[in-house]
Design an enzyme around this catalytic site. Sequence first.
Site, PDB file in Angstrom:
ATOM      1  N   ASP A   1      -9.186  -1.134  -8.745  1.00 13.63           N
ATOM      2  CA  ASP A   1      -8.445  -0.313  -7.810  1.00 13.63           C
ATOM      3  C   ASP A   1      -9.285   0.957  -7.629  1.00 13.63           C
ATOM      4  OD1 ASP A   1      -4.889   0.249  -7.342  1.00 13.63           O
ATOM      5  OD2 ASP A   1      -6.613   0.810  -6.128  1.00 13.63           O
TER       6      ASP A   1
HETATM    7  C1  GLC Z   1      -4.874   2.419  -3.628  1.00 19.21           C
HETATM    8  C2  GLC Z   1      -3.917   1.292  -3.986  1.00 19.21           C
HETATM    9  C3  GLC Z   1      -4.427  -0.067  -3.597  1.00 19.21           C
HETATM   10  C4  GLC Z   1      -5.250   0.048  -2.346  1.00 19.21           C
HETATM   11  C5  GLC Z   1      -6.503   0.814  -2.710  1.00 19.21           C
HETATM   12  C6  GLC Z   1      -7.405   1.071  -1.491  1.00 19.21           C
HETATM   13  O1  GLC Z   1      -4.855   3.418  -4.585  1.00 19.21           O
HETATM   14  O2  GLC Z   1      -3.446   1.243  -5.322  1.00 19.21           O
HETATM   15  O3  GLC Z   1      -3.277  -0.919  -3.409  1.00 19.21           O
HETATM   16  O4  GLC Z   1      -5.602  -1.245  -1.850  1.00 19.21           O
HETATM   17  O5  GLC Z   1      -6.219   2.057  -3.369  1.00 19.21           O
HETATM   18  O6  GLC Z   1      -6.802   1.996  -0.656  1.00 19.21           O
END
Ligand code: GLC
Length: 691
Positions: free
Chosen positions: A235
């Site tokens: 993430d």
């Molecule tokens: C965010 C979210 C994730 C998302 C990623 C890209 O913090 O937790 O679901 O796809 O970052 O934006």
Amino acid sequence: MLEDKVKAVITAMDFDEKCMLITGATSLETSAIEKYDIPQINMSDGPHGIRRLIFPNMPERSQKINIKGGDTCFPTASAVGSSWNKSLAYQLGAALAKDCKEENIQVILAPGVNMKRTPHCGRNFEYFSEDPYLSGMMGAGFINGVQSEGVGTSLKHFAANNQEIQRGSINAEIDERSLREYYLRPFEYALENADPVSVMCAYNKLNGIWCSENRYLLTEILRDTWHYKGMVISDWGAVHDISKCIYAGLDYEMPHNPQIKELLSEALKAGTLTMEQIDNAAASVLKFIYTVSEMSRTQPKEAYSRDNQHNIAREIASETITLLRNDNNILPIDKTKCKKIAVLGRHAVDVMFMGGGSSKVTVGSENVDIPLDEIKKKIPEAQIDYFPLFQDGFRDVNVVDTVSNLDDDYEYILFFAGDNYCGDSETEDYDRDNLYLPNYMNSAISLASEKKKNVVLILQTGAAVLPRRWEKVPAILQMWYSGEAAGSALADILFGDVNPSGKLSETFMNIDRTDLDYPGDGKKVCYNEKWNSGYRYYDKHADQIWFPFGHGLSYTAFEYSDISIPEPHRCRDNFTLTLSCKIKNIGDRSGKEVVQLYIAPQDNITDRPLKELKRFEKIALEPGEGKEVFFDLNERDFAYYNTCLHSWHTERGHYDIMIGSSSRDIRLVSRIFVDNEKDYTILPKNAPMLA
Ligand code: GLC
């Protein structure tokens, strides 16, 4: 062969090029390396529509998130979960992929399949269900739909990201059984039924170790037990030590890490990482890039119609909206007779159709169906009076007078209410501090239901809300956050052009739980309740249920009969079982029913849920039409995870197979006996002896 091609390129690459491969070029793009004909892959959020970053190559810190409008906003996952229609999830995925191809996006960062430990979690609207099977199967449908169009997916957030409070630091303490049987299970179901090109690890710690560095999760479970062959991506910002992550089984760090080369060099020197492990990560990334670019090459974009996308969003939304209550069958409204309606609440105009955070889609207002307008289209001759009552979190001073003085000859009072009354009360990064609607909204609802007839409460929330003095409201519709076409889908249901077929994908309770260690002590949160979330908890606390998991009414009625297994049916090790039953539409209009199959152990000596959802099927039936529905089961469906054996184990004994219209509306039961040789020591009293 792809493996050979990958191996040859990795062998030819130098250290710098490998480092370049395993972290983002920006916050949403991979690095193109022309020397090896490695293309750039573009990624984007989110699960129900595209969220565009206009300036992806700006440094993350200074990047203005300026979202480009125009993309389709589909119903969010909690709504799609309430359709209980796997092919609809597929259809949503396929349609979303069409938007991706229009925007030159090769991977959509979705779906999210996390469990709903607490209804307070701000991102519950982004997750399908409180149940692992429903969540995993809907997630698989979505993945297969997206990838059928040549776009990649990212199954997230692996794992136990069940609250937004301190999501980037909290340590989730979960026992092995609860992990395997509940919190990891939706990912397992999804991976058993789909093959996402990537899996995204979660922000939090699991049992003391960051998910991004958790070898148990990323290697022992994901690769060695589930045999996942795709890429594991972090993430965004979930990496704390890239060398520990690669050792644990992570392949790709997002967003771009400018120090990655130095960090990996130090790890190599320190001997905490080997070049082979770096090569494996780089190979996994390269395989992902080649796979995704080949998918997009073989499935190029075709003729595109924004109107068609909208129509798909409307069709999906109409299957997600859930009819919770319909006393005296006051719905549907007869559009040939209805002459005067009052529409209360600003959500009739400022429709809330999604939550906040990375899943947010900016939709051009021209693409959003306004409920009030759609109602007027249905009955253009009728008098329809609109009373906003609330504006941006504040009530009109005369709400009581307005509601009290409504004309008595209004045939219906359509009361729109929601929790996103100002800003985002359901959003990433935050949890909901309370589950009620604002007091002024509640008091207006109960006042209307006391003073007026035919009040229809229409809830625009992404997750369960607590009722307050709503006992006298004769009809309640859960609209969810059902995307840009929610307004027209709602009108279709209100006036009977569509027969509602939604079933709650999460329990709606009448009181908040006080037994959970939530949100934890600032460092850790202990899942002492084990797997007892959703109906697994409420089956043992039925008095706390407002509307149960799997509940949803129809404008017609369905009769269940003829369950096929002669009792008691004996099964032995590694058995399979086919069960059938008959469903008939005994009403006067066509409709869709979700036939739900639960398994309930009767002689268990281990602590287990009273029942668990193991199959479901949504079937369409004309008036008077009947169908036989078949379910194939196997021994694993009856098993629990045994932490001494570290494997799934089926206890010897009786099991009830329950067929129901909801988790609390069981229509048929058949009892089988599992004669499991491993358990001869425990002989239930009335167990039939071997023939
Ligand atoms: C965010 C979210 C994730 C998302 C990623 C890209 O913090 O937790 O679901 O796809 O970052 O934006």
